[in-house]
Write a protein that holds these residues in place. Structure first.
Motif, PDB file in Angstrom:
ATOM      1  N   LEU A 179       0.932  -1.151   0.109  1.00 49.03           N
ATOM      2  CA  LEU A 179       0.131   0.087   0.174  1.00 49.03           C
ATOM      3  C   LEU A 179       0.717   1.355   0.035  1.00 49.03           C
ATOM      4  O   LEU A 179       1.667   1.155   0.835  1.00 49.03           O
ATOM      5  CB  LEU A 179      -0.707   0.117   1.625  1.00 49.03           C
ATOM      6  N   ALA A 180       0.820   2.176  -1.233  1.00 47.81           N
ATOM      7  CA  ALA A 180       1.910   3.538  -0.935  1.00 47.81           C
ATOM      8  C   ALA A 180       0.582   4.296  -1.086  1.00 47.81           C
ATOM      9  O   ALA A 180      -0.029   4.744  -1.876  1.00 47.81           O
ATOM     10  CB  ALA A 180       2.723   3.241  -2.069  1.00 47.81           C
ATOM     11  N   CYS A 181       0.297   5.662   0.080  1.00 49.76           N
ATOM     12  CA  CYS A 181      -0.629   6.187  -0.826  1.00 49.76           C
ATOM     13  C   CYS A 181       0.627   8.076  -0.586  1.00 49.76           C
ATOM     14  O   CYS A 181       1.491   8.611   0.279  1.00 49.76           O
ATOM     15  CB  CYS A 181      -1.753   6.164   0.162  1.00 49.76           C
ATOM     16  N   VAL A 182      -0.312   8.751  -0.658  1.00 51.40           N
ATOM     17  CA  VAL A 182       0.420  10.335  -0.010  1.00 51.40           C
ATOM     18  C   VAL A 182      -0.536  10.716   0.384  1.00 51.40           C
ATOM     19  O   VAL A 182      -1.828  11.062  -0.181  1.00 51.40           O
ATOM     20  CB  VAL A 182       0.341  11.274  -1.977  1.00 51.40           C
ATOM     21  N   VAL A 183      -0.030  11.677   1.706  1.00 49.38           N
ATOM     22  CA  VAL A 183      -1.582  12.594   2.106  1.00 49.38           C
ATOM     23  C   VAL A 183      -0.843  13.571   2.857  1.00 49.38           C
ATOM     24  O   VAL A 183       0.260  13.990   2.459  1.00 49.38           O
ATOM     25  CB  VAL A 183      -1.353  11.658   3.727  1.00 49.38           C
ATOM     26  N   GLY A 184      -1.958  15.016   2.689  1.00 47.89           N
ATOM     27  CA  GLY A 184      -1.666  16.270   2.791  1.00 47.89           C
ATOM     28  C   GLY A 184      -0.611  16.585   3.885  1.00 47.89           C
ATOM     29  O   GLY A 184      -1.592  16.042   4.896  1.00 47.89           O
ATOM     30  N   GLY A 185       0.295  17.038   4.065  1.00 48.14           N
ATOM     31  CA  GLY A 185       0.565  18.111   5.397  1.00 48.14           C
ATOM     32  C   GLY A 185       0.540  19.285   5.374  1.00 48.14           C
ATOM     33  O   GLY A 185      -0.656  19.620   5.729  1.00 48.14           O
ATOM     34  N   GLY A 186       1.070  20.426   4.891  1.00 49.30           N
ATOM     35  CA  GLY A 186       0.595  21.686   5.588  1.00 49.30           C
ATOM     36  C   GLY A 186       1.547  22.793   4.490  1.00 49.30           C
ATOM     37  O   GLY A 186       2.223  22.168   3.582  1.00 49.30           O
ATOM     38  N   GLN A 227       8.357   9.571   4.387  1.00 48.42           N
ATOM     39  CA  GLN A 227       8.723  10.020   3.649  1.00 48.42           C
ATOM     40  C   GLN A 227       7.744  11.283   3.690  1.00 48.42           C
ATOM     41  O   GLN A 227       6.923  11.091   3.589  1.00 48.42           O
ATOM     42  CB  GLN A 227       9.901  10.387   2.909  1.00 48.42           C
ATOM     43  N   THR A 228       8.247  12.817   4.466  1.00 46.93           N
ATOM     44  CA  THR A 228       8.044  13.644   3.886  1.00 46.93           C
ATOM     45  C   THR A 228       8.587  15.198   2.735  1.00 46.93           C
ATOM     46  O   THR A 228       9.266  14.855   2.961  1.00 46.93           O
ATOM     47  CB  THR A 228       7.754  15.195   5.202  1.00 46.93           C
ATOM     48  N   VAL A 229       8.046  15.552   1.837  1.00 43.50           N
ATOM     49  CA  VAL A 229       8.331  16.250   0.578  1.00 43.50           C
ATOM     50  C   VAL A 229       7.791  17.685   0.943  1.00 43.50           C
ATOM     51  O   VAL A 229       6.581  17.355   1.004  1.00 43.50           O
ATOM     52  CB  VAL A 229       8.291  14.978  -0.160  1.00 43.50           C
ATOM     53  N   CYS A 280       5.019  29.081  -3.440  1.00 40.84           N
ATOM     54  CA  CYS A 280       3.774  28.649  -2.919  1.00 40.84           C
ATOM     55  C   CYS A 280       4.606  26.913  -2.861  1.00 40.84           C
ATOM     56  O   CYS A 280       4.686  26.448  -3.741  1.00 40.84           O
ATOM     57  CB  CYS A 280       2.999  29.160  -3.900  1.00 40.84           C
ATOM     58  N   GLY A 281       4.066  26.737  -1.670  1.00 37.28           N
ATOM     59  CA  GLY A 281       4.826  25.340  -1.069  1.00 37.28           C
ATOM     60  C   GLY A 281       3.303  24.711  -0.410  1.00 37.28           C
ATOM     61  O   GLY A 281       3.473  24.906   0.927  1.00 37.28           O
ATOM     62  N   PHE A 282       3.849  23.109   0.200  1.00 34.90           N
ATOM     63  CA  PHE A 282       3.178  22.203   1.139  1.00 34.90           C
ATOM     64  C   PHE A 282       3.515  21.381   1.170  1.00 34.90           C
ATOM     65  O   PHE A 282       4.499  20.546  -0.345  1.00 34.90           O
ATOM     66  CB  PHE A 282       1.423  22.452   0.996  1.00 34.90           C
ATOM     67  N   THR A 283       3.872  20.510   1.978  1.00 33.38           N
ATOM     68  CA  THR A 283       4.236  19.312   2.036  1.00 33.38           C
ATOM     69  C   THR A 283       3.739  18.203   1.484  1.00 33.38           C
ATOM     70  O   THR A 283       2.192  18.059   2.393  1.00 33.38           O
ATOM     71  CB  THR A 283       4.942  19.152   3.751  1.00 33.38           C
ATOM     72  N   VAL A 284       4.107  17.240   1.088  1.00 34.61           N
ATOM     73  CA  VAL A 284       2.922  16.121   1.193  1.00 34.61           C
ATOM     74  C   VAL A 284       3.280  15.067   2.218  1.00 34.61           C
ATOM     75  O   VAL A 284       5.261  14.963   2.171  1.00 34.61           O
ATOM     76  CB  VAL A 284       2.552  15.691   0.364  1.00 34.61           C
ATOM     77  N   HIS A 285       3.113  13.731   2.820  1.00 31.86           N
ATOM     78  CA  HIS A 285       3.523  12.485   3.475  1.00 31.86           C
ATOM     79  C   HIS A 285       3.580  11.362   2.189  1.00 31.86           C
ATOM     80  O   HIS A 285       2.297  11.075   2.090  1.00 31.86           O
ATOM     81  CB  HIS A 285       3.314  12.143   4.903  1.00 31.86           C
ATOM     82  N   LEU A 286       4.540  10.509   1.972  1.00 32.66           N
ATOM     83  CA  LEU A 286       4.182  10.122   1.268  1.00 32.66           C
ATOM     84  C   LEU A 286       4.493   8.476   2.264  1.00 32.66           C
ATOM     85  O   LEU A 286       5.799   8.388   2.629  1.00 32.66           O
ATOM     86  CB  LEU A 286       5.275   9.840   0.567  1.00 32.66           C
ATOM     87  N   ALA A 287       3.466   7.811   2.336  1.00 34.86           N
ATOM     88  CA  ALA A 287       3.484   6.911   3.083  1.00 34.86           C
ATOM     89  C   ALA A 287       3.065   5.025   2.454  1.00 34.86           C
ATOM     90  O   ALA A 287       3.162   5.290   1.416  1.00 34.86           O
ATOM     91  CB  ALA A 287       2.227   6.589   3.790  1.00 34.86           C
ATOM     92  N   ALA A 288       3.827   4.276   2.852  1.00 36.08           N
ATOM     93  CA  ALA A 288       4.201   2.797   2.368  1.00 36.08           C
ATOM     94  C   ALA A 288       4.518   1.758   2.782  1.00 36.08           C
ATOM     95  O   ALA A 288       5.454   1.693   4.409  1.00 36.08           O
ATOM     96  CB  ALA A 288       5.262   2.917   1.034  1.00 36.08           C
ATOM     97  N   ALA A 289       3.703   0.534   2.974  1.00 37.54           N
ATOM     98  CA  ALA A 289       3.503  -0.683   3.533  1.00 37.54           C
ATOM     99  C   ALA A 289       3.302  -1.768   3.083  1.00 37.54           C
ATOM    100  O   ALA A 289       2.595  -2.056   2.228  1.00 37.54           O
ATOM    101  CB  ALA A 289       2.353  -0.081   5.090  1.00 37.54           C
ATOM    102  N   ARG A 290       3.951  -2.716   3.596  1.00 33.56           N
ATOM    103  CA  ARG A 290       3.828  -4.255   2.518  1.00 33.56           C
ATOM    104  C   ARG A 290       2.654  -5.362   3.178  1.00 33.56           C
ATOM    105  O   ARG A 290       3.126  -4.672   4.918  1.00 33.56           O
ATOM    106  CB  ARG A 290       5.116  -4.978   2.719  1.00 33.56           C
TER     107      ARG A 290
END
Ligand SMILES: C[S@@+](CC[C@H](N)C(=O)[O-])C[C@H]1O[C@@H](n2cnc3c(N)ncnc32)[C@H](O)[C@@H]1O
Length: 273
Positions: free
Chosen positions: A144-151, A207-209, A261-271
């Motif tokens: 499972l890999a997802c991008v969730v919003g940061g700030g 990972q926060t990008v 203009c910038g925001f962070t996203v979190h890239l999350a992955a789990a097996r």
């Protein structure tokens, strides 16, 4: 558009009017390596043969995944209008696009090697049920890999927009506020692990990008004004917010006419074990 009672009805109504809003707003955003958050997510599941996109919207992520040498793809979304837009993309023959809730996936056990979700898992209610469905349709060892919003990154247009938006929403009648969306736990590593572990996932890689959305102020406005909170606001309030935003970021504008203009996203992955 008017506010509606349930979060899912709100999302359906919002995307009926703006079926491609997320890809339009964030598809042009760039991580420090020059790629979009959609492209970063593709990397996490590179080589997977059968991939499901949860909350696929208008299918930008599916289109990017299709470049990876012919995986079998499927996407689900609440919004028939977003799925109609996805069907217009050049997707591989046999790609399944289904208007269903992620809590009730119409797929067999172990049908996918990977499941992806871009800025969507974080909006889903009954998230334990979504996690159980993801675990059910993945093969053991699946990803499972997802991008969730940061700030906001800080000190730039996104942060200023957030402050102006909060003021506009606070001043608007209660009927112009969006219903609470999703489960906040999806936005932190510990919270996501709490949701995923009970259904059999291993540790979450996190990972926060930072994503750069900077550019001409009108384009930046187009991106930030895609936020759900603007949906129920009346036209005059949105027009005022736009005016205030342009005035507020004037001092940030470079001699070339662009605003940061910038925001962070979190890239999350789990097996799945
Ligand atoms: C912010 S948009 C992201 C769309 C797309 N993934 C993208 O990034 O371009 C969130 C999407 O998730 C969908 N969504 C939200 N909750 C859902 C649920 N429970 N089941 C299926 N789709 C859902 C919405 O309809 C919407 O299209």
């Amino acid at each position: 558009m008017t506010n509606t009672a349930s979060p899912e009805d709100f999302l359906r109504a919002f995307h009926a009017q703006r079926p491609a809003v997320t890809a339009e707003a964030f598809g042009g955003g760039r991580a420090p390596d020059g790629r979009s958050s959609y492209e970063l997510l593709c990397d996490r599941v590179a080589g997977s043969r059968r991939v499901l996109d949860l909350g696929c919207g208008d299918g930008l992520l599916l289109e990017l995944l299709a470049r990876d040498d012919g995986p079998r793809l499927a996407g689900v979304d609440l919004s028939p209008q977003s799925l109609a837009a996805a069907r217009r993309r050049p997707l591989p023959a046999g790609t399944r696009l289904v208007a269903v809730r992620a809590q009730e996936l119409p797929f067999a056990d172990g049908e996918f090697d990977a499941c992806v979700s871009h800025l969507a898992l974080m909006l889903m209610g009954e998230v334990e049920q979504v996690a159980a469905e993801i675990a059910r349709v993945l093969v053991p060892g699946g990803t499972l890999a997802c991008v969730v919003g940061g700030g906001p990154v800080g000190g730039e247009a996104f942060e200023r927009f957030g402050r102006l938006l909060k003021r506009a929403v606070d001043e608007a009648p209660a009927s112009s506020r969006i219903p609470p969306l999703g489960d906040r736990r999806t936005r932190s590593r510990a919270g996501l692990e709490e949701i995923l572990r009970p259904v059999g996932f291993g540790p979450v890689h996190w990972q926060t990008v930072p994503i750069d959305l900077g550019g001409p102020v009108a384009r930046v406005w187009d991106a930030v004004s895609g936020f759900y909170e603007l949906g129920p606001l009346d036209t005059a309030t949105v027009a005022r917010l736009r005016e205030d935003f342009f005035a507020d970021v004037a001092d940030l504008t470079t001699p070339e006419g662009t605003v940061p203009c910038g925001f962070t996203v979190h890239l999350a992955a789990a097996r799945l074990r």
